[in-house]
Write a protein that holds these residues in place. Structure first.
Motif, mmCIF file in Angstrom:
data_model
loop_
_atom_site.group_PDB
_atom_site.id
_atom_site.type_symbol
_atom_site.label_atom_id
_atom_site.label_comp_id
_atom_site.label_asym_id
_atom_site.label_seq_id
_atom_site.Cartn_x
_atom_site.Cartn_y
_atom_site.Cartn_z
ATOM 1 N N LEU A 54 99.726 27.297 35.242
ATOM 2 C CA LEU A 54 98.702 27.303 36.277
ATOM 3 C C LEU A 54 99.328 27.372 37.665
ATOM 4 O O LEU A 54 98.842 28.079 38.540
ATOM 5 N N ARG A 68 97.673 20.253 49.755
ATOM 6 C CA ARG A 68 96.364 19.738 49.373
ATOM 7 C C ARG A 68 95.370 19.924 50.520
ATOM 8 O O ARG A 68 94.264 20.402 50.330
ATOM 9 N N ILE A 93 87.980 24.871 51.858
ATOM 10 C CA ILE A 93 86.670 24.575 51.255
ATOM 11 C C ILE A 93 85.696 24.102 52.319
ATOM 12 O O ILE A 93 84.558 24.560 52.390
ATOM 13 N N ALA A 126 84.461 26.765 54.552
ATOM 14 C CA ALA A 126 83.498 27.603 53.845
ATOM 15 C C ALA A 126 82.154 26.891 53.766
ATOM 16 O O ALA A 126 81.108 27.501 53.968
ATOM 17 N N GLY A 127 82.188 25.578 53.508
ATOM 18 C CA GLY A 127 80.948 24.808 53.423
ATOM 19 C C GLY A 127 80.203 24.807 54.743
ATOM 20 O O GLY A 127 79.002 25.063 54.792
ATOM 21 N N ILE A 166 79.490 34.888 52.978
ATOM 22 C CA ILE A 166 78.555 34.320 52.008
ATOM 23 C C ILE A 166 77.283 33.867 52.717
ATOM 24 O O ILE A 166 76.169 34.103 52.252
ATOM 25 N N PHE A 196 79.274 38.416 45.865
ATOM 26 C CA PHE A 196 80.189 38.100 44.771
ATOM 27 C C PHE A 196 81.657 38.139 45.173
ATOM 28 O O PHE A 196 82.418 37.226 44.855
ATOM 29 N N TRP A 235 82.863 35.328 47.310
ATOM 30 C CA TRP A 235 82.808 34.162 46.430
ATOM 31 C C TRP A 235 84.063 34.118 45.558
ATOM 32 O O TRP A 235 84.716 33.084 45.441
ATOM 33 N N LEU A 262 87.250 33.338 47.599
ATOM 34 C CA LEU A 262 87.271 31.942 48.012
ATOM 35 C C LEU A 262 87.632 31.046 46.837
ATOM 36 O O LEU A 262 88.470 30.151 46.932
ATOM 37 N N MET A 263 86.980 31.333 45.711
ATOM 38 C CA MET A 263 87.211 30.515 44.540
ATOM 39 C C MET A 263 88.670 30.600 44.112
ATOM 40 O O MET A 263 89.315 29.587 43.870
ATOM 41 N N VAL A 320 91.037 28.712 46.608
ATOM 42 C CA VAL A 320 90.931 27.252 46.540
ATOM 43 C C VAL A 320 91.557 26.725 45.254
ATOM 44 O O VAL A 320 92.349 25.780 45.257
ATOM 45 N N VAL A 321 91.228 27.372 44.155
ATOM 46 C CA VAL A 321 91.753 26.938 42.866
ATOM 47 C C VAL A 321 93.278 27.076 42.832
ATOM 48 O O VAL A 321 93.994 26.176 42.379
ATOM 49 N N ALA A 368 95.030 24.426 44.733
ATOM 50 C CA ALA A 368 94.959 23.164 43.993
ATOM 51 C C ALA A 368 96.017 23.135 42.902
ATOM 52 O O ALA A 368 96.680 22.119 42.676
ATOM 53 N N PHE A 369 96.202 24.253 42.218
ATOM 54 C CA PHE A 369 97.202 24.312 41.142
ATOM 55 C C PHE A 369 98.600 24.070 41.697
ATOM 56 O O PHE A 369 99.403 23.333 41.127
ATOM 57 N N ARG A 413 99.003 20.509 42.671
ATOM 58 C CA ARG A 413 99.086 19.691 41.465
ATOM 59 C C ARG A 413 100.517 19.677 40.911
ATOM 60 O O ARG A 413 101.071 18.631 40.595
#
Lengths: 327, 487, 311
Positions: C44, C231, C238, C241-242, C260, C280, C283, C286-287, C290-291, C294-295, C298
């Motif tokens: 990952l 992090r 995020i 984006a929010g 978006i 789409f 989206w 962004l996804m 962010v993911v 995070a990986f 981590r």
């Protein structure tokens, strides 16, 4: 020990005071006033321009013409009497507005917490049971991936695919209004039907945390000696999982439940706005738009106190469950 | 029974509603004014069956309709009119207030009132058509009208009674008043139900009429089940030039250059997907009875804009696409807009860039924008409004105490001729002469372009004729009283 | 964010706190070490690194790999993906692909800006708090406690509305709510290091504050803060984006969240096919971003934490 808990209470008090003061100041710092309406965005809801006289009258009526320190003392005094004030826009006591909206948010958040905890823990246990095997590995990848996507992004795609594209779910709102429900059950189903997508979005984004926690504590527990003994005694698999392992994995999971309430609030605000769900999140956005100070303050206060409460409960539960802390 | 898309617009009394059109239209289902302005702009009777004005135009005498009764059965009398005036002077309502020009309201007998105004104004009657009369026997004991939301508060003389209202869900339920003084309401019941997604609600038969955008019109075209009505509205986006903040803008030909540079037709096509009418620099909508088609139009012409700019001494010496003044300063403006018009601002920015004018978009929330607009804290500003047709906002005359009457002052625009013409048309009783003055007025305004109308929105509505086909062709508002009753 | 710190708190109680001793050697970032770090990434983590690298390249080389401008119309409005426009166009006729490349840059600016401001600022506060101690430390700790319980997103909404939408303001707002975790890490490190014999003896031999900082404290603390900053980058992206999604972002920034926002506020978008590209793709970008971040974080956290690494 007693000194410590007294300190703890003082800490909470200071925190609440800071928050209340911040809460009072912030909305007032935003430029623009609530009674100045000069424009609209749609031909359908064109503005009604208030005259200077009307504006002055409303300013006086709501005490907004007073110097700011006076407004502050009035606000604090009213708060102590449990009065959150009166909405400038909705023309209704703030507490009433919040009480009418809060249940939706609470319903959504609690459902998401319960579901993500249950599902997460169960999958976590399954994963731990099959540790290092392909089941565990693929579950792990899958869960980690989904847990990192923010809930409103999940919500957006759910909305477009399942509600707009496939038409399986309502696009907005929490209930069908003025519908003639045949029975109480169909009414309940209606509420659930509306809540499925928003709750799913929140649940999915919080699944990963509980999953990892469940998986880790289960693994730790499974390696413990007494379980090896139980194993050797030939107890059945399910008995080992549920009687021993789960019981020990409970502590971190319960603690997390309370703590995750706070972070769910941020996600819930956005998810509510994705689905136009009539909770505090949509109310907050609307109030910020119209500069309805009392409502903004009210929501903020309620949310903060709830989060504080959750933290406090987490402390409490933790002490209750973990003998090492209370001794 | 008709169901329409709801939404919370406040308790439909003069004090309880939110300052938006849908709230006041709901109030107008319940309450009546003395007179009304009909679709052709003529004054027609409502609670007053006849009226006359004195020779000097300072006193009006109204004969009240003896058939009018309050919803609770009590008779409507001159007392109520006098009371409403005094009450609204003490407690100023959000909407439905009495005209500022009224000096005194006097009861002559139970069915007659005499109203004195401070200055002759041909628009007095049309101004008072928005003045709502409330019952004395209910409101006289109310000292906190803003908070008065019990069932009695919604007792009026109008065609509909409010039977249910939910703030939380934004629902209203109106039932026809059997004792209404005018003709029988054509619709027995009107329900406003919350519909987050109106199109879906319409297709699932939850509501009976919706407003749509051009992109989804094809779903309803060529289908006998649906009927589409299209309206042109006077709701418009306008661009304001602040001549105080930027002295360059005080130059008339500079503003004209900007008018030439902005392709209003493209704004219509892109932002409204074609459902709008390009703005006329004379401010009034082409279908306004006073519209002057001869006023300057400034058809899109970037070269013309560049030419005007170069006549003013702006040159693009270093050929970077942006004009400079004689001191070598870049020609750059901040354009204030709210989040709803940010998209529009973006297209304007592109258009002006082609003419060598740089625009920096400054988008804030609506309330902040309104405050800065009023205070003149902007260079260029986009304002979307249903009230912009009133040319008084370009005069230095304070009219009806509206906050926008400060607009001319805020942007630093003053033209004594505009002021004089405006006052003259207000006093002119002969409609033909009035029209002439209005034509002249528009010509000057179009030539001066202190504000540029970008476009007027159109409204597309779809309904099911099988449910109800009596929708008014004069108003696009589905919640408007004229859809349901002839007074 | 508050929660993140809380989890640290909890994990501390449970006893999973990292022992940073081994960390110094690890993170004395030379090329080899970095390569070794990447090698020790999980699948990952490697995936994340690839995606993030892809986005960084996208952001840097945006002008070279996009045919159309990101802020000017280059085709008919709302064109489906196809010839000339890889990912279609939006309502103004602006190329989506060009916008998304620009959005990658914005995301990276917001993410890194916030992370630097919050990470370094927070780190500094933590160092001062831990080093100086006394009443100042008490005040800062109280402040941190308060920051931890304030629900950050509602306050961010308020602050963003108050400061007005601009990229700088968004970064400031995000940083205001992200510095706590770095401060806590830095403070606890300082407190621990202060007790070490080699530091104590250095002090005895007359080492000054600056010497200690440069030679001992910063090298120990920086790697931890750096991991934390990754992090923060993800979180900032995020949050931006929010906020943009709620209409509180910078309307001219062309960030993914803003695209978006415009797509979802297009009336009747649910009933058209427009969302299949206009909504789409931003989206998806962004996804993925962010993911991926995070990986990476981590994995870095795992490597930085020897206890976890052993497993």
């Amino acid at each position: 020990m007693q000194h410590k808990s007294r300190m703890r209470i003082i800490e909470y008090a200071i925190t609440i005071w800071v928050i209340i003061t911040l809460n009072f100041l912030l909305p007032r710092l935003i430029p623009g006033d609530p009674f100045l309406v000069l424009s609209s965005q749609e031909a359908e809801d064109e503005e009604i321009i208030l005259s200077e006289e009307q504006r002055q009258y409303l300013f006086e009526y709501y005490g907004l013409d007073q110097p700011i320190h006076k407004q502050y003392f009035v606000y604090m005094g009213e708060l102590l009497r449990g009065n959150l004030g009166f909405s400038l826009y909705y023309k209704q006591p703030v507490s009433e507005i919040i009480i009418s909206r809060l249940p939706w948010t609470v319903f959504m958040v609690i459902s998401a917490v319960v579901l993500s905890t249950l599902i997460g823990t169960i999958i976590g246990c399954i994963s731990a049971w099959h540790r290092e095997k392909w089941v565990d590995k693929s579950l792990f990848l899958f869960m980690i991936f989904f847990s990192e996507i923010p809930s409103f992004l999940i919500g957006l795609i759910l909305l477009f695919v399942f509600a707009a594209g496939l038409g399986l779910f309502p696009l907005a709102g929490a209930v069908t209004h003025f519908a003639d429900f045949q029975s109480g059950w169909s009414r309940i189903w209606d509420v659930i039907h509306h809540a499925i997508l928003p709750v799913t979005a929140l649940t999915i984004s919080h699944l990963g945390g509980t999953y990892l926690l469940g998986r880790n504590s289960m693994t730790t527990v499974l390696e413990k000696d007494y379980l090896r003994t139980a194993w050797a005694k030939g107890l059945s698999q399910s008995r080992i999982i549920f009687r021993h392992a789960l019981k020990n994995a409970l502590l971190p999971i319960v603690t997390r439940v309370f703590i995750s309430l706070g972070s769910l609030v941020g996600g819930a605000i956005l998810v509510e706005n994705v689905f136009s769900y009539p909770g505090l999140g949509t109310l907050m956005r609307q109030s910020v738009r119209v500069h309805d100070y009392p409502v903004i303050q009210g929501i903020f206060l309620v949310v903060t106190i709830l989060v504080l409460l959750a933290n406090f409960l987490a402390d409490l539960v933790y002490k209750k469950l973990d003998p090492r802390v209370s001794s | 029974m008709i169901r329409l898309a709801g939404g919370d617009w406040g308790y439909p009394t003069p004090y309880g509603l939110y300052p938006r059109g849908p709230g006041s239209r709901k109030m107008n289902l319940i309450f009546d004014s003395l007179v009304k302005t009909d679709s052709s702009g003529k004054i027609a009777p409502k609670l007053a069956s006849e009226w006359e004005s004195s020779e000097d135009g300072l006193t009006y005498t109204f004969k009240l309709n003896p058939k009018a009764k309050w919803h609770d059965g009590k008779p409507f009398t001159a007392e109520d009119v006098v009371f409403t005036y005094n009450y609204m002077k003490q407690y100023i309502p959000v909407s439905g207030g009495c005209p500022d020009s009224i000096k005194q309201v006097e009861k002559v007998d139970d069915q007659t009132v005499k109203i004195k105004i401070d200055e002759a104004n041909v628009d007095f009657l049309s101004n008072s058509s928005s003045w709502i009369i409330i019952p004395k026997h209910i409101w006289e004991s109310v000292t906190d009208p803003n908070n008065f939301t019990s069932a009695e508060a919604a007792v009026g003389t109008g065609p509909y009674k409010l039977v249910d209202y939910s703030k939380e869900h934004g629902t209203y339920h109106f039932v026809a008043n059997p004792d209404f003084w005018g003709s029988k309401p054509r619709v027995k019941e009107i329900k406003f139900v919350p519909a987050g997604e109106t199109i879906l609600a319409f297709e699932q038969n939850e509501i009976d009429r919706i407003s749509v955008t051009p992109d989804i019109l094809s779903r309803y075209e060529n289908n006998p089940e649906y009927k589409i009505l299209s309206y042109e509205t006077s709701w418009a986006y306008r661009l304001y030039f602040n001549m105080k903040a930027r002295p360059e803008l005080a130059e008339k030909s500079f503003r004209q250059a900007i008018a030439y540079a902005i392709d209003r037709q493209e704004l219509v096509d892109k932002i409204e997907r074609g459902a709008a009418v390009p703005g006329s620099p004379g401010v009034l909508h082409p279908n306004n009875e006073f519209y002057n088609s001869k006023a300057a139009q400034y058809t899109h012409n970037t070269n013309k804009a560049k030419e005007l700019m170069s006549n003013l001494g702006y040159k693009d010496a270093d050929a970077d696409g942006i004009l400079k003044n004689n001191k070598g300063e870049r020609l750059s403006f901040r354009l204030l807009c709210d989040d709803g018009s940010a998209r529009l601002a973006e297209v304007i920015k592109q258009h002006l860039a082609q003419a060598g004018i740089e625009v920096v978009i400054n988008s804030v929330d609506m309330k902040t924008r309104d405050a800065r607009f009023k205070d003149g804290d902007f260079e260029l500003c986009i304002n979307g409004s249903g009230n912009g047709e009133d040319l008084s906002e370009l005069t230095t005359i304070k009219s009806e105490g509206k906050a926008t009457s400060t607009t001319a002052q805020a942007i630093g625009y003053q033209n004594t001729e505009v002021d004089e013409l405006y006052i003259a048309q207000q006093k002119e009783k002969d409609p033909k002469k009035r029209k002439e003055i209005m034509f002249k007025l528009q010509q000057i305004v179009a030539d001066d372009v202190p504000k540029l109308t970008l476009y007027y929105k159109n409204s597309l509505n779809v309904h099911r004729p099988s449910v109800y086909d009596g929708w008014s062709l004069d108003t696009y508002h589905s919640d408007s009283r004229s859809n349901f009753v002839d007074d | 964010m508050a929660i993140n710190a809380h989890l640290i708190n909890i994990s501390k109680k449970i006893g999973v706190l990292s022992d940073p001793k081994n960390l110094t050697a690890k993170a004395k970032g030379h090329c080899q070490k970095i390569a070794a770090t990447i090698k020790s990434f999980t699948l990952l983590g490697k995936f994340g690194l690839t995606v993030v690298t892809f986005f960084v390249l996208l952001a840097v080389f945006a002008p070279l790999i996009t045919v159309h401008p990101y802020d000017l119309p280059s085709g008919p409005p709302l064109m489906a993906p196809g010839e000339g426009h890889l990912l279609g166009t939006d309502d103004l006729g602006i190329d989506i692909w060009a916008q998304l490349c620009r959005g990658a840059k914005i995301s990276i600016i917001v993410g890194l800006g916030t992370a630097l401001l919050a990470g370094l600022g927070g780190g500094l506060i933590g160092i001062i708090s831990g080093y100086v101690g006394g009443i100042l430390d008490k005040i800062i700790m109280r402040l941190i406690d308060i920051m931890l319980v304030i629900p950050d997103f509602p306050v961010m909404i308020l602050l963003a509305a108050f400061l007005g939408p601009s990229l700088t303001n968004i970064i400031i707002v995000l940083a205001l709510f992200s510095w706590v975790s770095s401060a806590r890490i830095a403070r606890s490190q300082i407190l621990m290091l202060k007790e070490k014999t080699y530091i104590k003896s250095a002090v005895l031999y007359g080492a000054g504050t600056w010497y200690l900082m440069r030679k001992h404290f910063l090298p120990e603390i920086f790697p931890l803060i750096a991991v934390q900053m990754i992090r923060l980058t993800g979180r900032a992206i995020i949050s931006e984006a929010g906020l943009s999604f709620l209409g509180l972002g910078d309307p001219t920034s062309k960030s993914w969240g803003l695209t978006i926002h415009y797509a979802t506020s297009f009336k009747g978008i649910y009933y058209t096919d427009f969302w299949k590209w206009w909504l789409f793709y931003p989206w998806l970008f962004l996804m993925l971003m962010v993911v991926s971040l995070a990986f990476i974080s981590r994995d870095l956290e795992r490597i930085a934490d020897p206890r976890l690494r052993k497993k």
